[in-house]
Design a protein around this motif. Structure first.
Motif, PDB file in Angstrom:
ATOM      1  N   LEU A   1      -4.014  -1.872  13.798  1.00  0.00           N
ATOM      2  CA  LEU A   1      -3.281  -0.794  13.145  1.00  0.00           C
ATOM      3  C   LEU A   1      -3.577  -0.804  11.701  1.00  0.00           C
ATOM      4  CD1 LEU A   1      -2.151   1.891  14.213  1.00  0.00           C
ATOM      5  CD2 LEU A   1      -0.009   0.713  14.453  1.00  0.00           C
ATOM      6  N   ILE A   2      -3.448  -2.140  11.314  1.00  0.00           N
ATOM      7  CA  ILE A   2      -3.045  -2.536   9.898  1.00  0.00           C
ATOM      8  C   ILE A   2      -4.678  -2.224   9.358  1.00  0.00           C
ATOM      9  CG2 ILE A   2      -2.591  -4.419   8.178  1.00  0.00           C
ATOM     10  CD1 ILE A   2      -0.185  -4.677   9.813  1.00  0.00           C
ATOM     11  N   ALA A   3      -5.407  -2.656   9.986  1.00  0.00           N
ATOM     12  CA  ALA A   3      -6.933  -2.728   9.637  1.00  0.00           C
ATOM     13  C   ALA A   3      -7.278  -1.231   9.282  1.00  0.00           C
ATOM     14  CB  ALA A   3      -7.855  -3.344  10.663  1.00  0.00           C
ATOM     15  N   GLN A   4      -6.966  -0.396  10.295  1.00  0.00           N
ATOM     16  CA  GLN A   4      -7.027   0.869  10.196  1.00  0.00           C
ATOM     17  C   GLN A   4      -6.562   1.551   9.105  1.00  0.00           C
ATOM     18  OE1 GLN A   4      -5.887   3.498  13.536  1.00  0.00           O
ATOM     19  NE2 GLN A   4      -6.726   2.014  14.911  1.00  0.00           N
ATOM     20  N   PHE A   5      -5.337   1.266   8.659  1.00  0.00           N
ATOM     21  CA  PHE A   5      -4.606   1.587   7.509  1.00  0.00           C
ATOM     22  C   PHE A   5      -5.332   1.209   6.014  1.00  0.00           C
ATOM     23  CE2 PHE A   5      -1.669   0.731   3.850  1.00  0.00           C
ATOM     24  CZ  PHE A   5      -1.142   1.826   3.607  1.00  0.00           C
ATOM     25  N   GLU A   6      -5.839  -0.030   6.096  1.00  0.00           N
ATOM     26  CA  GLU A   6      -6.559  -0.508   4.858  1.00  0.00           C
ATOM     27  C   GLU A   6      -7.862   0.128   4.802  1.00  0.00           C
ATOM     28  OE1 GLU A   6      -6.525  -4.845   5.938  1.00  0.00           O
ATOM     29  OE2 GLU A   6      -5.819  -5.076   4.023  1.00  0.00           O
ATOM     30  N   ALA A   7      -8.428   0.523   5.915  1.00  0.00           N
ATOM     31  CA  ALA A   7      -9.594   1.380   5.513  1.00  0.00           C
ATOM     32  C   ALA A   7      -9.526   2.845   5.230  1.00  0.00           C
ATOM     33  CB  ALA A   7     -10.354   1.415   6.939  1.00  0.00           C
ATOM     34  N   ALA A   8      -8.449   3.300   5.741  1.00  0.00           N
ATOM     35  CA  ALA A   8      -8.351   4.690   5.420  1.00  0.00           C
ATOM     36  C   ALA A   8      -7.767   5.056   3.926  1.00  0.00           C
ATOM     37  CB  ALA A   8      -7.237   5.453   6.627  1.00  0.00           C
ATOM     38  N   SER A   9      -6.873   3.887   3.517  1.00  0.00           N
ATOM     39  CA  SER A   9      -6.185   4.046   2.328  1.00  0.00           C
ATOM     40  C   SER A   9      -6.713   3.559   1.127  1.00  0.00           C
ATOM     41  CB  SER A   9      -4.647   3.873   2.431  1.00  0.00           C
ATOM     42  OG  SER A   9      -4.675   2.205   2.541  1.00  0.00           O
ATOM     43  N   GLY A  10      -7.489   2.287   1.452  1.00  0.00           N
ATOM     44  CA  GLY A  10      -7.865   1.478   0.222  1.00  0.00           C
ATOM     45  C   GLY A  10      -6.771   0.621  -0.320  1.00  0.00           C
ATOM     46  N   ILE A  11      -5.815   0.741   0.490  1.00  0.00           N
ATOM     47  CA  ILE A  11      -4.630  -0.352   0.018  1.00  0.00           C
ATOM     48  C   ILE A  11      -4.862  -1.504   1.062  1.00  0.00           C
ATOM     49  CG2 ILE A  11      -2.259  -0.631   0.093  1.00  0.00           C
ATOM     50  CD1 ILE A  11      -1.826   2.484  -0.341  1.00  0.00           C
ATOM     51  N   SER A  12      -4.940  -2.663   0.150  1.00  0.00           N
ATOM     52  CA  SER A  12      -4.994  -3.948   1.014  1.00  0.00           C
ATOM     53  C   SER A  12      -3.621  -4.549   1.116  1.00  0.00           C
ATOM     54  CB  SER A  12      -5.732  -4.998   0.185  1.00  0.00           C
ATOM     55  OG  SER A  12      -5.183  -5.325  -1.017  1.00  0.00           O
ATOM     56  N   VAL A  13      -3.396  -4.794   2.432  1.00  0.00           N
ATOM     57  CA  VAL A  13      -2.082  -5.293   2.953  1.00  0.00           C
ATOM     58  C   VAL A  13      -2.264  -6.647   3.385  1.00  0.00           C
ATOM     59  CG1 VAL A  13      -0.626  -4.976   4.690  1.00  0.00           C
ATOM     60  CG2 VAL A  13      -2.128  -3.110   3.987  1.00  0.00           C
ATOM     61  N   ALA A  14      -1.378  -7.677   2.945  1.00  0.00           N
ATOM     62  CA  ALA A  14      -1.331  -8.939   3.252  1.00  0.00           C
ATOM     63  C   ALA A  14      -0.053  -9.103   4.209  1.00  0.00           C
ATOM     64  CB  ALA A  14      -0.955  -9.812   2.072  1.00  0.00           C
ATOM     65  N   VAL A  15      -0.219  -9.746   5.312  1.00  0.00           N
ATOM     66  CA  VAL A  15       0.964  -9.572   6.601  1.00  0.00           C
ATOM     67  C   VAL A  15       1.254 -11.106   6.782  1.00  0.00           C
ATOM     68  CG1 VAL A  15       1.385  -8.818   8.507  1.00  0.00           C
ATOM     69  CG2 VAL A  15      -0.589  -7.890   7.559  1.00  0.00           C
ATOM     70  N   ARG A  16       2.554 -11.280   6.688  1.00  0.00           N
ATOM     71  CA  ARG A  16       3.080 -12.663   7.382  1.00  0.00           C
ATOM     72  C   ARG A  16       3.697 -11.911   8.466  1.00  0.00           C
ATOM     73  NH1 ARG A  16       3.842 -16.370   3.903  1.00  0.00           N
ATOM     74  NH2 ARG A  16       5.434 -17.529   5.115  1.00  0.00           N
ATOM     75  N   TYR A  17       3.292 -12.802   9.625  1.00  0.00           N
ATOM     76  CA  TYR A  17       3.840 -12.464  11.051  1.00  0.00           C
ATOM     77  C   TYR A  17       4.713 -13.528  11.209  1.00  0.00           C
ATOM     78  CZ  TYR A  17      -0.168  -9.203  11.591  1.00  0.00           C
ATOM     79  OH  TYR A  17      -1.176  -8.042  11.334  1.00  0.00           O
ATOM     80  N   GLY A  18       5.950 -13.108  11.995  1.00  0.00           N
ATOM     81  CA  GLY A  18       6.857 -13.936  12.355  1.00  0.00           C
ATOM     82  C   GLY A  18       7.712 -13.496  13.389  1.00  0.00           C
ATOM     83  N   ASP A  19       8.892 -14.005  13.716  1.00  0.00           N
ATOM     84  CA  ASP A  19       9.929 -13.445  14.518  1.00  0.00           C
ATOM     85  C   ASP A  19      10.722 -12.435  13.610  1.00  0.00           C
ATOM     86  OD1 ASP A  19      11.789 -14.000  17.066  1.00  0.00           O
ATOM     87  OD2 ASP A  19      13.210 -14.199  15.194  1.00  0.00           O
ATOM     88  N   SER A  20      11.183 -11.440  14.386  1.00  0.00           N
ATOM     89  CA  SER A  20      11.919 -10.441  13.494  1.00  0.00           C
ATOM     90  C   SER A  20      13.123 -10.928  12.754  1.00  0.00           C
ATOM     91  CB  SER A  20      12.140  -9.186  14.409  1.00  0.00           C
ATOM     92  OG  SER A  20      11.306  -8.476  14.615  1.00  0.00           O
ATOM     93  N   ALA A  21      14.099 -11.715  13.719  1.00  0.00           N
ATOM     94  CA  ALA A  21      15.383 -12.271  13.386  1.00  0.00           C
ATOM     95  C   ALA A  21      15.229 -13.307  12.239  1.00  0.00           C
ATOM     96  CB  ALA A  21      16.249 -12.963  14.479  1.00  0.00           C
ATOM     97  N   GLU A  22      14.123 -14.218  12.215  1.00  0.00           N
ATOM     98  CA  GLU A  22      13.831 -15.090  11.294  1.00  0.00           C
ATOM     99  C   GLU A  22      13.189 -14.534   9.934  1.00  0.00           C
ATOM    100  OE1 GLU A  22      11.316 -18.173  13.224  1.00  0.00           O
ATOM    101  OE2 GLU A  22      12.857 -18.618  14.790  1.00  0.00           O
ATOM    102  N   LEU A  23      12.596 -13.511  10.156  1.00  0.00           N
ATOM    103  CA  LEU A  23      11.911 -13.017   8.983  1.00  0.00           C
ATOM    104  C   LEU A  23      13.162 -12.113   8.395  1.00  0.00           C
ATOM    105  CD1 LEU A  23       8.562 -11.373  10.064  1.00  0.00           C
ATOM    106  CD2 LEU A  23       8.865 -13.107   8.494  1.00  0.00           C
TER     107      LEU A  23
END
Lengths: 335, 539
Positions: free
Chosen positions: A44-66
């Protein structure tokens, strides 16, 4: 030996610089802290980057820990957006004062009751609490329509719960808000007295039920579909409790924008994208969640959202009730 | 049973022991500077937690002081003791069999026996629960169900398999340096192999066993993943629940400090027992001769090794392959990320090398310059090893996001945190090796006019090389599977195999978790073989 060690260090430096990413700080880029797993949202994030031209750096983790990470970072957080699995983690950041109020043009796209009442985070997709059960051992007609049914002695030693898991604790917090502390503590004690089995998390409960190790478990609804993806037919099935109590809860995964964000416009565009038809269809058909915007229907394998009879209460109060929920779970002896 | 002649061969114990007297010459300044540098990154999280606890309201304490907490604490300690005893027995036996007997394929066994260390303990536990049970993988294959593995004894089995490699690797690195002449002489004088081992070899292994048993105990005490999958209620569960279920991080900090205090208490006990340890010069002129086992002994040896490798390595591999196969049949898409392989290898190698460098001053100060300062240094190093990684990581987040600027979420900081978290493993193995080195050797070199650093480089370092490498290998292997600190402190976009396994398994994508888990095993096995197992002949 010294020469070999030096060579190793050089090799490491080269490899490490090859796998780092260096696009933070550019105007057209945002950093997302994602409590949702990479397996589910990376496409989904790749789709957003392609559509908007905005690059997204993502940190994945556990919700509570983030959420805890953002609270530790305070105003120094590099994150622009926090995309979390549950309203408790979002609420924790909102209570800390690190979210800005979202634009009404975003908030209006999601039904009231699935976002924070003060507009500091927004629900993106819905996840229902269900009972996962062994179809070989249990007649679905015999399953209760509220969580209170599991205090009956016939469930002695047959129910699995995940008391150390964020989603169970959020469910207990919801029960406090709906039924009050006394009723919640009594329920927890009865569940403990019924020798319920404690597991670390939802995914493990679903696998255990499907493997015949326990008869039923309180989990979120979508894990079963992941299991079916991998093993084909499952013996485990979902039962939706439509009695209107905490057991009928539909909890949103959602997102908020941090006050320290230097690129709020791009962050806004990201959240807007998550509410568009394409993203909502993705949630319906790839992650088997309930879409909350753009009039997208739920996957046909699921009962419609309107039939679930979720309880009405202010989800933004979940986070502030969480500590009390943890106290009660401990007091009942489930921790 | 005991012949007087063997008595005379037995190494001196108790009062006759050659003790490490506090050296007449104080430690040189560079050693203390190095020790100080090593301890700084460890002090940041420890002080951070203490700071948070000091500011805790009394209500934070009240919720934690309960009969239930005490009960869980007691169970955790009992659990750690039993696992430590079991892991020590298995680890020492495996090390002795593979180095001192004539079993076949000793090299292969040696490598296989070390590998369970790289199986993340929660993967090991998951493979046990998936394999057995009414409709487990075994049932799918043979239509007969094995009883489910869970509860206290299930957790003991899993944690023993996950931790015995600590003992095996550390003991193995010192056993090959022990002069075999004594043990052979004892056997020549009529004692059986068991008696010779117990009376001659075992006392010499004591520092290695103590150091590695300590690592096992502390690891077991702080494990959450495997224990919770075995559905055993222990103390770490409560700590973990605080992070999931509270906005206030203070109660979790309080509980983490409690865990750390238990570790310090264990360390204190270990320190006292170390006071009676003995030292031996360890220069062997030749590789040890190998004991010819009788048929019955050989069978028992093979049974032990097969059971250990079978349950600790083959079972998880079989389960992972089955998951992968099942997923592929159902049409699951497995994409391989080579970036995760590179991330795991670089992070773990950097951590291993940094920890080896840092272990040297810690070990020298601990063994050669005993005193309150070196004891405090050592306690700090072990204290951080006993803390839950999530607690350490959050303390580092707080500090680094405020004061370290560009270093926050950088590879350098991540490698530094890895090395700090696992330094106890490297320094423990190095201490064990150093305590085998007779200080007279170093003093003789100094007496001949050599500079201290030159003495260290020419005399000490070559003699402790194997222990140091074993310690570095331990750090490398445990970093390969590290998760909580990696998730919070990695550079954005930096991926590791352990993260891939977690991220997929967490969502019940077991087939997608299997591929990175299998690669994790292979990627760890290769450097392990070259670093630890192969250099056997060059003593």
């Amino acid at each position: 030996m010294f020469r070999r060690v030096t060579l190793l260090f050089v090799a490491i430096a080269m490899l490490a610089s090859a796998c780092g990413s260096g696009d933070d700080g550019e105007p057209g880029s945002i950093t997302v802290y994602s409590g949702r797993s990479e397996e589910l949202v990376a496409p989904l994030i790749a789709q957003f980057e392609a559509a908007s031209g905005i690059s997204v750096a993502v940190r994945y983790g556990d919700s509570a820990e983030l959420a805890a990470t953002i609270l530790e970072e305070g105003d120094n957080s590099p994150a622009d957006v926090f995309f979390a699995q549950d309203p408790a983690s979002l609420g924790a950041v909102a209570l800390g004062g690190y979210f800005v109020k979202l634009d009404d043009s975003l908030l209006d796209r999601v039904p009231a009751g699935f976002s924070a009442s003060d507009g500091r985070w927004i629900g993106v997709s819905g996840r229902a609490r269900v009972v996962v059960y062994d179809t070989g051992k249990i007649d679905p007609a015999a399953l209760p329509s509220t969580e209170d049914g599991f205090t009956d002695p016939q469930w002695d030693g047959r129910l699995a719960v995940a008391p150390t898991n964020g989603s169970f604790l959020a469910f207990v917090a919801a029960k406090i808000l709906i039924d009050g502390e006394d009723a919640t503590l009594a329920w927890l004690k009865a569940i403990a007295a019924n020798s319920s089995l404690t597991y670390p998390k939802n995914s493990v409960i679903v696998a255990a039920v499907d493997d015949g190790q326990v008869d039923a478990g309180l989990v979120n609804h979508y894990y079963l579909f992941r299991r079916q993806d991998e093993v084909g037919e499952t013996i485990a099935a979902n039962h939706f409790m439509t009695g209107g109590g905490a057991g009928s809860l539909v909890m949103p995964a959602g997102a908020g924008i941090l006050g320290s964000s230097k690129n709020a416009t791009a962050a806004d565009a990201f959240i807007s994208f998550l509410l568009d038809g394409a993203a909502q269809s993705y949630f319906a058909n790839e992650t088997f969640e309930y879409p909350l915007a753009a009039d997208v229907a739920a996957n046909s394998a699921l009962p419609p959202l309107s039939s679930l009879n979720p309880p009405q209460f202010d989800l933004s109060r979940l986070a502030e009730t969480l500590d009390r929920a943890t106290d009660l779970v401990a007091e009942a002896g489930l921790l | 049973m005991t012949s007087p002649a063997v008595d005379q061969l037995a190494p001196p114990t108790g009062d006759q022991a050659v003790r490490a007297k506090p050296t007449a010459t104080p430690a040189p300044a560079w050693l203390w500077v190095a020790g100080g540098l090593v301890v700084v990154p460890a002090l940041v999280p420890v002080l951070g937690l203490i700071w948070r606890v000091a500011g805790a309201s009394s209500s934070a304490w009240e919720t934690l002081v309960s009969v239930r907490t005490a009960e869980l604490l007691g169970r955790s300690v009992l659990f750690a003791l039993i696992v430590t005893a079991a892991a020590t027995t298995v680890g020492v036996a495996a090390a002795w069999i593979t180095t001192r007997t004539d079993i076949r394929y000793a090299r292969v066994w040696s490598t296989l026996l070390a590998l369970p260390l790289v199986v993340p303990s929660y993967v090991l536990a998951l493979s046990f629960t998936s394999f057995a049970g009414p409709r487990g993988l075994f049932f799918d294959a043979f239509a007969v169900s094995l009883p489910s593995v869970s509860g206290f004894w299930g957790a003991v089995v899993v944690l023993t398999l996950a931790t015995y490699p600590y003992v095996y690797l550390v003991v193995r690195s010192t056993i090959v340096r022990i002069n075999p002449a004594l043990e052979e002489a004892a056997r020549g004088l009529g004692s059986g192999p068991w008696e010779a081992f117990r009376r001659i070899t075992l006392p010499q292994l004591r520092p290695s066993i103590a150091a590695s048993a300590l690592l096992v105990a502390l690891y077991t005490l702080s494990d959450f993943g495997a224990v919770s999958l075995m559905r055993l209620d222990v103390f770490t569960r409560v700590i973990y629940a605080q992070y999931q279920g509270r906005l206030d991080r203070t109660p979790a900090a309080v509980l983490s400090i409690v865990l750390m205090l238990i570790a310090v208490a264990i360390l204190w006990g270990e320190n006292r027992s170390r006071g009676r340890s003995v030292y031996f010069s360890a220069h062997t002129a030749r590789p040890p001769s190998q004991l010819a086992l009788t048929t019955r002994q050989r069978r028992s040896a093979y049974a032990l090794l097969t059971a250990t490798v079978g349950l600790g390595l083959a079972l998880p591999v079989v389960v992972l392959v089955a998951w992968l196969g099942r997923g592929l049949v159902s049409g699951a898409v497995i994409d391989m990320r080579w970036g995760a392989v590179a991330g795991s290898l670089t992070g773990s190698l950097a951590a291993g090398l940094l920890a080896m460098a840092a272990a040297i001053p810690v070990a020298i100060l601990t063994i050669r310059h005993r005193g309150p300062a070196s004891r405090a240094l050592r306690i700090t190093v072990y204290a951080i090893f006993s803390l839950p990684h999530i607690a350490v990581a959050l303390a580092v987040v707080f500090f680094a996001s405020r004061f370290l600027g560009g270093l926050y979420q950088s590879f350098v900081l991540l490698a530094l945190v890895y090395a700090t978290l696992f330094l106890a493993q490297a320094s423990g193995a190095t201490e064990a090796a150093l305590s085998q080195v007779n200080p007279n050797l170093e003093e003789a070199a100094r007496g001949l006019g050599d500079q201290r650093f030159r003495v260290f480089r020419r005399i000490t370092l070559p003699l402790i090389r194997r222990g140091l490498l074993a310690g570095g290998a331990l750090v490398f292997l445990t970093t390969m599977k590290e998760l909580p600190a990696t998730l919070l402190l990695r550079p954005t976009g930096f991926d590791t195999l352990a993260v891939r396994v977690w991220s997929t398994a967490n969502d019940l994508f077991y087939a997608r978790a299997a591929a990175p888990a299998l690669i994790l095993l292979v990627a760890s096995a290769v450097p392990m073989y070259y670093l630890v197992i192969r250099p056997r002949q060059r003593i």
